[in-house]
Design an enzyme around this catalytic site. Structure first.
Site, PDB file in Angstrom:
ATOM      1  N   LYS B  94       0.880  -1.007  -0.082  1.00  0.00           N
ATOM      2  CA  LYS B  94       0.013  -0.165   0.261  1.00  0.00           C
ATOM      3  C   LYS B  94       1.212   1.260   0.026  1.00  0.00           C
ATOM      4  O   LYS B  94       1.497   1.611   0.906  1.00  0.00           O
ATOM      5  CB  LYS B  94      -0.948  -0.207   1.316  1.00  0.00           C
ATOM      6  CG  LYS B  94      -1.653   1.402   1.377  1.00  0.00           C
ATOM      7  CD  LYS B  94      -2.568   1.117   2.682  1.00  0.00           C
ATOM      8  CE  LYS B  94      -3.049   2.681   2.790  1.00  0.00           C
ATOM      9  NZ  LYS B  94      -3.570   2.754   4.138  1.00  0.00           N
ATOM     10  N   GLY B 155      -8.015   8.739   9.226  1.00  0.00           N
ATOM     11  CA  GLY B 155      -8.493   8.905  10.572  1.00  0.00           C
ATOM     12  C   GLY B 155      -9.406   9.993  10.882  1.00  0.00           C
ATOM     13  O   GLY B 155      -9.614  10.025  12.112  1.00  0.00           O
ATOM     14  N   ALA B 182      -9.384   5.148   3.668  1.00  0.00           N
ATOM     15  CA  ALA B 182      -9.072   6.063   4.626  1.00  0.00           C
ATOM     16  C   ALA B 182     -10.287   7.043   4.663  1.00  0.00           C
ATOM     17  O   ALA B 182     -11.162   7.531   3.698  1.00  0.00           O
ATOM     18  CB  ALA B 182      -7.856   7.051   4.160  1.00  0.00           C
ATOM     19  N   GLY B 183     -10.588   7.597   6.045  1.00  0.00           N
ATOM     20  CA  GLY B 183     -11.618   8.563   6.108  1.00  0.00           C
ATOM     21  C   GLY B 183     -13.026   7.974   6.514  1.00  0.00           C
ATOM     22  O   GLY B 183     -13.963   8.802   6.827  1.00  0.00           O
ATOM     23  N   ASN B 204      -9.739   1.429   9.347  1.00  0.00           N
ATOM     24  CA  ASN B 204      -9.112   1.048  10.475  1.00  0.00           C
ATOM     25  C   ASN B 204      -9.549   1.561  11.849  1.00  0.00           C
ATOM     26  O   ASN B 204     -10.120   1.165  12.386  1.00  0.00           O
ATOM     27  CB  ASN B 204      -7.562   1.513  10.315  1.00  0.00           C
ATOM     28  CG  ASN B 204      -6.493   0.897  11.402  1.00  0.00           C
ATOM     29  OD1 ASN B 204      -5.387   0.431  11.211  1.00  0.00           O
ATOM     30  ND2 ASN B 204      -7.184   0.850  12.692  1.00  0.00           N
TER      31      ASN B 204
END
Lengths: 66, 260
Positions: B94, B155, B182-183, B204
């Protein structure tokens, strides 16, 4: 011989190759990879490369990541 | 079932392994989510805990996707990718080349340059990018086989801030696996990404920072399946008027007008 290992100055009594230096470190990990002076060094080269004064060694291990 | 670089994958959820309350909770989340791909990173040697972390992932027999998180230059990212390939024994990476510390916005120029170097050396690059169509086109031209635009900054939990941009990517690159990365903050964000035709979702913090991470992992798994079904089923067009779902014909007391 002074080496910069993971950003910290460490003094080693004797010169050595990459494997010898890593084996002498505290907090060794079972799994690691290495960059010397910002260049990746494959495991197959550890015995062939002798470290010099002020070499910068990065020893990285698996960590959580996103 | 879908395919990434020839590997058949059942789950469309890719899970990050960072910021969980404990290793046991991470393992529980992986189980609840049903994910088969997890992201990992490389950091300077620590206190030995990393051995347990890595062994646990190996025992779960997952596909590992190492990242180059935090790298701000092409050289750093490429060197990190090489170290990751040896350490994790995978050519998947990644690829993150960060261009802005505050938003963690990817540096598109560095990303393309690093991707080119790595692809030429046999890496399977998962590029962390924005929804920029021009950058996407360039990445595909140099050999990327999958694209990973953000939903919003890493995040942030903001969800999809540019739905039009992501829809345009889907429309433009019909055959390319697209993963939102992401986000994502809540399961409905993931469901929305899947409803517009994305192939997968990587997240995550939305799980690891939840009050009950395993329950949230389960929620995301369900949401992603729901969104995918919605996409496959074909979502009805919105209307600007009401249309009764129950047939009018046969209604008791029907007189053919609205007089009371």
């Amino acid at each position: 011989m002074i080496l910069i290992v993971n950003g910290e100055k460490i003094e080693f009594k004797d010169e050595g190759n990459i494997l010898e230096v890593i084996n002498s470190l505290e907090n060794k990990s079972e799994y690691f990879a290495v960059a010397l002076n910002k260049t990746f060094i494959p495991k197959s080269q550890y015995l062939n490369i002798r470290l010099k004064e002020n070499d910068q060694l990065e020893v990285v291990t698996p960590h959580p990541g996103g | 079932m879908w395919e990434l670089f020839g590997k058949k994958i059942n789950s469309r959820l890719l899970l990050g392994t960072s910021r969980y309350p404990s290793l046991d909770i991470l393992k529980e989340c992986i189980g609840e989510s049903g994910c088969e791909i997890v992201t990992v990173s490389l950091r300077r040697s620590g206190n030995g805990k990393e051995n347990g972390f890595f062994k646990a992932l190996k025992d779960l027999n997952l596909n590992l996707l190492p990242n180059t998180a935090g790298c701000t230059s092409v050289h750093e990212a490429v060197t990190t990718a090489y170290m990751a390939r040896e350490l994790f024994n995978t050519d998947w990476v990644k690829l993150e080349v960060i261009g802005d510390d505050y938003t963690l916005r990817p540096d598109p120029f560095g990303l393309i340059e690093a991707a080119k170097i790595l692809i030429n050396d046999g890496f399977k690059v998962f590029p962390y990018m924005t929804e920029d169509l021009v950058v996407a086109e360039r990445l595909l031209n140099i050999g990327c086989k999958v694209l990973m635009p953000w939903a919003s900054p890493i995040g942030s939990g903001q969800g999809i801030t540019n739905i039009l941009g992501l829809k345009m990517m889907r429309e433009r690159f019909k055959e390319i696996p697209l993963i939102v990365d992401a986000g994502i903050g809540r399961p409905s964000d993931a469901a929305l990404a899947m409803e517009i035709g994305f192939d997968g979702v990587l997240l995550n913090s939305a799980v690891s920072l939840a009050v009950n991470p395993p329950e949230m992992a389960k929620g995301f798994s369900l949401a992603i399946k729901a969104g995918r079904s919605g996409y496959l089923a074909g979502i009805m067009e919105k209307r600007e008027f009401a249309s009764p779902s129950t047939p009018v014909v046969g209604k008791p007391f029907w007189h053919g007008n609205f007089s009371k």
